[in-house]
Design a protein around this motif. Structure first.
Motif, PDB file in Angstrom:
ATOM      1  N   PHE A  43       0.844  -1.196   0.000  1.00  0.00           N
ATOM      2  CA  PHE A  43       0.000   0.000   0.000  1.00  0.00           C
ATOM      3  C   PHE A  43       0.875   1.241   0.000  1.00  0.00           C
ATOM      4  O   PHE A  43       2.006   1.209   0.481  1.00  0.00           O
ATOM      5  CB  PHE A  43      -0.905   0.021   1.241  1.00  0.00           C
ATOM      6  N   GLN A  44       0.347   2.351  -0.503  1.00  0.00           N
ATOM      7  CA  GLN A  44       1.036   3.628  -0.467  1.00  0.00           C
ATOM      8  C   GLN A  44       0.217   4.628   0.339  1.00  0.00           C
ATOM      9  O   GLN A  44      -1.009   4.628   0.276  1.00  0.00           O
ATOM     10  CB  GLN A  44       1.244   4.201  -1.883  1.00  0.00           C
ATOM     11  N   VAL A  45       0.925   5.463   1.074  1.00  0.00           N
ATOM     12  CA  VAL A  45       0.318   6.567   1.817  1.00  0.00           C
ATOM     13  C   VAL A  45       0.933   7.835   1.246  1.00  0.00           C
ATOM     14  O   VAL A  45       2.156   7.946   1.130  1.00  0.00           O
ATOM     15  CB  VAL A  45       0.613   6.454   3.331  1.00  0.00           C
ATOM     16  N   ARG A  70      -3.611   3.726 -13.505  1.00  0.00           N
ATOM     17  CA  ARG A  70      -3.326   4.746 -14.506  1.00  0.00           C
ATOM     18  C   ARG A  70      -2.545   4.097 -15.645  1.00  0.00           C
ATOM     19  O   ARG A  70      -1.849   3.100 -15.463  1.00  0.00           O
ATOM     20  CB  ARG A  70      -2.569   5.921 -13.909  1.00  0.00           C
ATOM     21  N   GLU A  71      -2.649   4.704 -16.813  1.00  0.00           N
ATOM     22  CA  GLU A  71      -1.997   4.179 -18.006  1.00  0.00           C
ATOM     23  C   GLU A  71      -0.799   5.045 -18.362  1.00  0.00           C
ATOM     24  O   GLU A  71      -0.840   6.267 -18.265  1.00  0.00           O
ATOM     25  CB  GLU A  71      -3.002   4.161 -19.163  1.00  0.00           C
ATOM     26  N   TYR A  72       0.293   4.402 -18.748  1.00  0.00           N
ATOM     27  CA  TYR A  72       1.478   5.112 -19.218  1.00  0.00           C
ATOM     28  C   TYR A  72       2.142   4.249 -20.294  1.00  0.00           C
ATOM     29  O   TYR A  72       2.524   3.106 -20.022  1.00  0.00           O
ATOM     30  CB  TYR A  72       2.451   5.373 -18.058  1.00  0.00           C
ATOM     31  N   THR A  78      -1.194  -0.005 -11.076  1.00  0.00           N
ATOM     32  CA  THR A  78      -2.210   0.083 -10.038  1.00  0.00           C
ATOM     33  C   THR A  78      -1.561   0.376  -8.696  1.00  0.00           C
ATOM     34  O   THR A  78      -0.581  -0.259  -8.322  1.00  0.00           O
ATOM     35  CB  THR A  78      -3.024  -1.221  -9.952  1.00  0.00           C
ATOM     36  N   ASP A  79      -2.114   1.349  -7.985  1.00  0.00           N
ATOM     37  CA  ASP A  79      -1.704   1.678  -6.617  1.00  0.00           C
ATOM     38  C   ASP A  79      -2.835   1.328  -5.677  1.00  0.00           C
ATOM     39  O   ASP A  79      -4.008   1.475  -6.024  1.00  0.00           O
ATOM     40  CB  ASP A  79      -1.417   3.179  -6.457  1.00  0.00           C
ATOM     41  N   LEU A  80      -2.496   0.877  -4.491  1.00  0.00           N
ATOM     42  CA  LEU A  80      -3.462   0.717  -3.406  1.00  0.00           C
ATOM     43  C   LEU A  80      -3.190   1.871  -2.454  1.00  0.00           C
ATOM     44  O   LEU A  80      -2.287   1.813  -1.630  1.00  0.00           O
ATOM     45  CB  LEU A  80      -3.287  -0.639  -2.722  1.00  0.00           C
ATOM     46  N   ARG A  81      -3.948   2.949  -2.596  1.00  0.00           N
ATOM     47  CA  ARG A  81      -3.721   4.169  -1.822  1.00  0.00           C
ATOM     48  C   ARG A  81      -4.468   4.109  -0.500  1.00  0.00           C
ATOM     49  O   ARG A  81      -5.690   4.186  -0.453  1.00  0.00           O
ATOM     50  CB  ARG A  81      -4.165   5.399  -2.600  1.00  0.00           C
TER      51      ARG A  81
END
Length: 129
Positions: A43-45, A70-72, A78-81
Motif C-alpha cells: 500500500f502507499q500513503v 493509470r496508463e502510461y 495500479t496503486d493501493l492508496r
C-alpha cells in the motif's frame, strides 16, 4: 475498501517535486489471509497522511484504501492508496467503518401522536380549497 493483516515491512519515505509542487509517499506491506495461503499487498500513503511512525512491524493493522490505476505508454499501473491505517489493538470489539453514533440527548421522544387538527375542528373541512 478495507483489509486487515500483519504489517511485515515499512519502506522508507520517498519525496520529489512535480508540476504541483513537492510530494511525499511511503509504502508498507501487509500479509493477510485469503483462503488456504497467506497473500501480501503493498500500500502507499501520500502527502500529509505519511506518518507510519506509530506502527510496528509484526503487529496486526487495519487499512482503509482505494485502488487506483493509470496508463502510461500502453501499460497499466495500479496503486493501493491507503487513506487510513489503524492498529488492530486500537479497535474495541468488532470493526466498523462507520463511527458509532452518540447516545441521544435532550428532550424525550414523544410516544403519542399530537392532535394537529384540534378537538373541535371538522375532519371534512381540513383543506382550504
Amino acid at each position: 475498501m478495507d483489509i486487515s493483516g500483519k504489517l511485515i515491512k515499512i519502506l522508507e519515505p520517498i519525496t520529489g517535486t512535480g508540476a504541483n509542487g513537492t510530494w511525499k509517499k511511503q509504502s508498507f506491506v501487509i500479509e493477510y489471509s485469503n483462503g488456504q495461503f497467506p497473500k501480501k499487498a503493498c500500500f502507499q500513503v501520500w502527502g500529509d497522511k505519511v506518518n507510519l511512525s506509530s506502527l510496528v512491524e509484526g503487529e496486526e493493522i487495519h487499512v482503509f484504501f482505494e485502488p487506483e490505476s493509470r496508463e502510461y505508454n500502453n501499460n497499466w499501473y495500479t496503486d493501493l492508496r491507503a487513506w487510513k491505517v489503524e492498529s488492530a489493538q486500537n479497535q474495541a470489539g468488532g470493526f466498523s467503518s462507520m463511527p458509532t453514533p452518540p447516545p441521544p440527548t435532550g428532550a424525550p421522544i414523544p410516544t403519542e401522536m399530537p392532535d394537529f387538527m384540534g378537538a373541535d375542528s371538522k375532519a371534512d373541512d381540513d383543506l382550504p380549497f
